[in-house]
Design an enzyme around this catalytic site. Structure first.
Site, PDB file in Angstrom:
ATOM      1  N   HIS A   1      -1.966  -2.004  -9.813  1.00 41.51           N
ATOM      2  CA  HIS A   1      -3.001  -1.445  -8.941  1.00 41.51           C
ATOM      3  C   HIS A   1      -4.229  -2.326  -9.009  1.00 41.51           C
ATOM      4  O   HIS A   1      -4.550  -2.848 -10.074  1.00 41.51           O
ATOM      5  CB  HIS A   1      -3.363  -0.014  -9.390  1.00 41.51           C
ATOM      6  CG  HIS A   1      -4.000   0.793  -8.308  1.00 41.51           C
ATOM      7  ND1 HIS A   1      -5.328   0.657  -7.995  1.00 41.51           N
ATOM      8  CD2 HIS A   1      -3.480   1.709  -7.455  1.00 41.51           C
ATOM      9  CE1 HIS A   1      -5.603   1.473  -7.000  1.00 41.51           C
ATOM     10  NE2 HIS A   1      -4.493   2.118  -6.636  1.00 41.51           N
TER      11      HIS A   1
ATOM     12  N   ASP B   1       2.642   5.764  -6.326  1.00 39.69           N
ATOM     13  CA  ASP B   1       3.898   5.714  -5.582  1.00 39.69           C
ATOM     14  C   ASP B   1       5.136   5.843  -6.456  1.00 39.69           C
ATOM     15  O   ASP B   1       6.207   6.162  -5.956  1.00 39.69           O
ATOM     16  CB  ASP B   1       3.975   4.396  -4.793  1.00 39.69           C
ATOM     17  CG  ASP B   1       3.062   4.429  -3.584  1.00 39.69           C
ATOM     18  OD1 ASP B   1       3.024   5.467  -2.910  1.00 39.69           O
ATOM     19  OD2 ASP B   1       2.372   3.426  -3.325  1.00 39.69           O
TER      20      ASP B   1
ATOM     21  N   HIS C   1       0.879  -1.189   0.000  1.00 42.54           N
ATOM     22  CA  HIS C   1       0.000   0.000   0.000  1.00 42.54           C
ATOM     23  C   HIS C   1       0.910   1.231   0.000  1.00 42.54           C
ATOM     24  O   HIS C   1       1.727   1.383  -0.905  1.00 42.54           O
ATOM     25  CB  HIS C   1      -0.926  -0.121   1.220  1.00 42.54           C
ATOM     26  CG  HIS C   1      -2.082   0.831   1.273  1.00 42.54           C
ATOM     27  ND1 HIS C   1      -2.475   1.611   0.224  1.00 42.54           N
ATOM     28  CD2 HIS C   1      -2.954   1.127   2.291  1.00 42.54           C
ATOM     29  CE1 HIS C   1      -3.529   2.342   0.573  1.00 42.54           C
ATOM     30  NE2 HIS C   1      -3.836   2.069   1.836  1.00 42.54           N
TER      31      HIS C   1
HETATM   32  N1  ACO Z   1       5.264  -5.987 -10.629  1.00 40.67           N
HETATM   33  C1  ACO Z   1       5.208  -7.156 -11.314  1.00 40.67           C
HETATM   34  N2  ACO Z   1       4.087  -7.883 -11.452  1.00 40.67           N
HETATM   35  C2  ACO Z   1       2.973  -7.405 -10.899  1.00 40.67           C
HETATM   36  C3  ACO Z   1       2.953  -6.191 -10.186  1.00 40.67           C
HETATM   37  C4  ACO Z   1       4.154  -5.481 -10.072  1.00 40.67           C
HETATM   38  N3  ACO Z   1       4.221  -4.344  -9.384  1.00 40.67           N
HETATM   39  N4  ACO Z   1       1.723  -5.974  -9.737  1.00 40.67           N
HETATM   40  C5  ACO Z   1       0.982  -7.006 -10.134  1.00 40.67           C
HETATM   41  N5  ACO Z   1       1.731  -7.877 -10.832  1.00 40.67           N
HETATM   42  C6  ACO Z   1       1.279  -9.127 -11.426  1.00 40.67           C
HETATM   43  C7  ACO Z   1       1.245 -10.226 -10.355  1.00 40.67           C
HETATM   44  O1  ACO Z   1       2.473 -10.904 -10.256  1.00 40.67           O
HETATM   45  C8  ACO Z   1       0.127 -11.095 -10.880  1.00 40.67           C
HETATM   46  O2  ACO Z   1       0.644 -11.858 -11.951  1.00 40.67           O
HETATM   47  P1  ACO Z   1       0.109 -13.383 -12.213  1.00 40.67           P
HETATM   48  O3  ACO Z   1      -1.352 -13.216 -12.519  1.00 40.67           O
HETATM   49  O4  ACO Z   1       0.922 -13.823 -13.379  1.00 40.67           O
HETATM   50  O5  ACO Z   1       0.363 -14.115 -10.939  1.00 40.67           O
HETATM   51  C9  ACO Z   1      -0.865 -10.098 -11.460  1.00 40.67           C
HETATM   52  O6  ACO Z   1      -0.072  -8.966 -11.836  1.00 40.67           O
HETATM   53  C10 ACO Z   1      -1.935  -9.654 -10.470  1.00 40.67           C
HETATM   54  O7  ACO Z   1      -1.268  -9.192  -9.296  1.00 40.67           O
HETATM   55  P2  ACO Z   1      -1.922  -9.178  -7.842  1.00 40.67           P
HETATM   56  O8  ACO Z   1      -0.833  -8.950  -6.850  1.00 40.67           O
HETATM   57  O9  ACO Z   1      -2.790 -10.380  -7.652  1.00 40.67           O
HETATM   58  O10 ACO Z   1      -2.860  -7.920  -7.983  1.00 40.67           O
HETATM   59  P3  ACO Z   1      -3.567  -7.162  -6.797  1.00 40.67           P
HETATM   60  O11 ACO Z   1      -4.692  -6.442  -7.373  1.00 40.67           O
HETATM   61  O12 ACO Z   1      -3.815  -8.063  -5.625  1.00 40.67           O
HETATM   62  O13 ACO Z   1      -2.396  -6.194  -6.307  1.00 40.67           O
HETATM   63  C11 ACO Z   1      -0.962  -4.465  -5.902  1.00 40.67           C
HETATM   64  C12 ACO Z   1      -2.316  -4.861  -6.493  1.00 40.67           C
HETATM   65  C13 ACO Z   1      -0.843  -4.999  -4.468  1.00 40.67           C
HETATM   66  C14 ACO Z   1      -0.877  -2.958  -5.849  1.00 40.67           C
HETATM   67  C15 ACO Z   1       0.168  -5.040  -6.781  1.00 40.67           C
HETATM   68  O14 ACO Z   1       0.077  -4.515  -8.082  1.00 40.67           O
HETATM   69  C16 ACO Z   1       1.535  -4.786  -6.189  1.00 40.67           C
HETATM   70  O15 ACO Z   1       1.981  -5.537  -5.317  1.00 40.67           O
HETATM   71  N6  ACO Z   1       2.250  -3.709  -6.649  1.00 40.67           N
HETATM   72  C17 ACO Z   1       3.528  -3.363  -6.098  1.00 40.67           C
HETATM   73  C18 ACO Z   1       3.350  -2.612  -4.782  1.00 40.67           C
HETATM   74  C19 ACO Z   1       2.803  -1.221  -5.004  1.00 40.67           C
HETATM   75  O16 ACO Z   1       3.287  -0.460  -5.828  1.00 40.67           O
HETATM   76  N7  ACO Z   1       1.805  -0.878  -4.192  1.00 40.67           N
HETATM   77  C20 ACO Z   1       1.185   0.460  -4.215  1.00 40.67           C
HETATM   78  C21 ACO Z   1      -0.194   0.385  -4.797  1.00 40.67           C
HETATM   79  S1  ACO Z   1      -0.939   1.969  -4.873  1.00 40.67           S
HETATM   80  C22 ACO Z   1      -1.285   2.317  -3.258  1.00 40.67           C
HETATM   81  O17 ACO Z   1      -1.663   1.526  -2.478  1.00 40.67           O
HETATM   82  C23 ACO Z   1      -1.047   3.630  -2.825  1.00 40.67           C
END
Ligand code: ACO
Length: 379
Positions: free
Chosen positions: A262, A316, A223
């Site tokens: 996201h 971010d 987050h």
């Molecule tokens: N880098 C690489 N791959 C990613 C990323 C990323 N940043 N984000 C998602 N993916 C991929 C996952 O590996 C997954 O791939 P798969 O289907 O092949 O397994 C797919 O995309 C879906 O990802 P989830 O983590 O299930 O998506 P979710 O909606 O739960 O997560 C989240 C969203 C937590 C923001 C995720 O994108 C992430 O971890 N990003 C990095 C952390 C980040 O930047 N957080 C800030 C978000 S904005 C905020 O809260 C202010």
């Protein structure tokens, strides 16, 4: 165990509250506060006006904004006794732990901490909004062994924070850049920390508990903690020329790349677009072009490799470069997010209180039944 159909993992897509504060279209990359596009607000508004908008669902007239601003400025200084709390904390503490703990302790300086009618809750929210920057700035100066710089009530929220932190008034450019960051981070639908706020206040607990819980949620690396992760990543890349190989390595290892992806946006987060322009300009002004250039290459590689999966920069990503150029230390990045989001958390709390029903979902039990109680000696 797989989740039941009625409970998608991570509650993805579940509508759990109504709000009039922010509207998000994750496919088109639209974010509006009370119907006003975020870019309009970042170009024309101030953080104080934006908070008024979120809490009142309309823009203020000049006299209303003046009154709101003055009322906020009166809360810049901490209650008697709080300053000593800050200066008695271990200098090694993480600022997010400090902020969470001291926002919680503000309840003990409030003669009626549990009052929960909408007016009282708004007043307490204003207290927290006014005090939170002072907590962060005082702690940062305490840990650096510097004298505390007391707030200046002639200054805006953004100017005053940078003044308390650095001991000198910020330039107009820096203050405006910081103000824009505050506007962009103020609200964002039912994100995890906002949901936390609504869940806590729905028990009719108290404002301090609700905001304290939200700060705890925000600090997680998935987050608000991601902005620190972005900066750590940028620091690990020796030069601009190494950026592509570094990111390709992460993609191949299936690492999560901080600042991308996201739950809601499947295209570029509109806040990232605004922050990118800001980061670019500040990087040029402060001699941090390398940092911006690395970020830009990472974005291009990510779009080429993972754009088809809907993974784009989120709020971010460019906020890391922006905060670095403003001169903020790494572990203050997430607290900056919190200072701004207090506005959004409080607005949601007021909406929840105005039409409250206790949050109490169900868990699907997936364990065993009819198990014998085995005596300790037989286990
Ligand atoms: N880098 C690489 N791959 C990613 C990323 C990323 N940043 N984000 C998602 N993916 C991929 C996952 O590996 C997954 O791939 P798969 O289907 O092949 O397994 C797919 O995309 C879906 O990802 P989830 O983590 O299930 O998506 P979710 O909606 O739960 O997560 C989240 C969203 C937590 C923001 C995720 O994108 C992430 O971890 N990003 C990095 C952390 C980040 O930047 N957080 C800030 C978000 S904005 C905020 O809260 C202010």
């Amino acid at each position: 165990m797989s989740a039941v159909a009625s409970a998608p993992k991570g509650l993805e897509g579940v509508v759990a509250a109504e709000t009039e504060m922010s509207f998000i279209d994750g496919q088109k990359g639209i974010l509006e506060y009370v119907g006003i596009p975020i870019g309009e607000l970042s170009s024309n508004s101030t953080f104080e006006e934006t908070v008024f908008l979120l809490w009142n669902k309309r823009l203020p007239k000049q006299n209303e904004l003046d009154e709101f601003t003055q009322n906020l400025r009166k809360r810049y200084e901490l209650p008697k006794g709080m300053e000593q709390r800050v200066t008695s904390l271990p200098k090694t503490a993480e600022p997010m732990h400090v902020l969470r703990t001291l926002v919680s302790s503000l309840a003990m300086y409030d003669s009626d901490p549990n009052a929960n009618d909408v007016d009282a809750a708004q007043d307490k929210a204003l207290n927290i909004l006014g005090h939170a920057p002072t907590i962060v700035a005082y702690f940062d100066r305490h840990r650096r062994g510097l004298d505390l710089v007391h707030p200046d009530t002639s200054l805006s929220f953004a100017e005053n924070f940078l003044y308390m932190l650095n001991g000198e008034k910020p330039t107009e450019t820096m203050a405006r850049a910081f103000d824009i960051c505050m506007i962009l981070h103020a609200d964002h639908g039912l994100n995890n920390s906002t949901f936390t706020t609504r869940v806590i206040i729905s028990t009719l607990s108290d404002v301090y508990s609700a905001i304290t819980g939200a700060i705890g949620s925000l600090r997680g690396p998935l987050h608000g903690g991601a902005n620190e992760g972005v900066m750590k990543m940028l620091n690990e890349i020796p030069t601009v020329d190494d950026a592509e190989a570094y990111i390709m390595g992460k993609i191949q290892r299936k690492d999560k790349i901080m600042g991308f992806g996201h739950r809601v946006y499947k295209t570029k987060d509109p806040r990232a677009t605004d922050l990118q322009s800001l980061a670019k300009k500040l990087a040029e002004d402060t001699g941090n072009q390398e940092l911006y250039a690395k970020s830009h290459i990472i974005e291009q590689v990510m779009e080429r490799e993972l754009g088809a999966k809907g993974i784009y920069p989120n709020v971010d990503f460019y906020s890391a470069t922006t905060y670095h150029c403003i001169g903020l230390k790494l572990d203050l990045f997430t607290p900056m997010f919190a200072l701004s989001r207090i506005g959004g958390w409080a607005g949601h709390m007021l909406e929840q209180l105005a039409d409250n029903r206790l949050y109490r979902p169900k868990a699907q039990y997936v364990g065993a039944h009819d198990q014998p109680y085995v005596a300790m000696s037989d286990r």
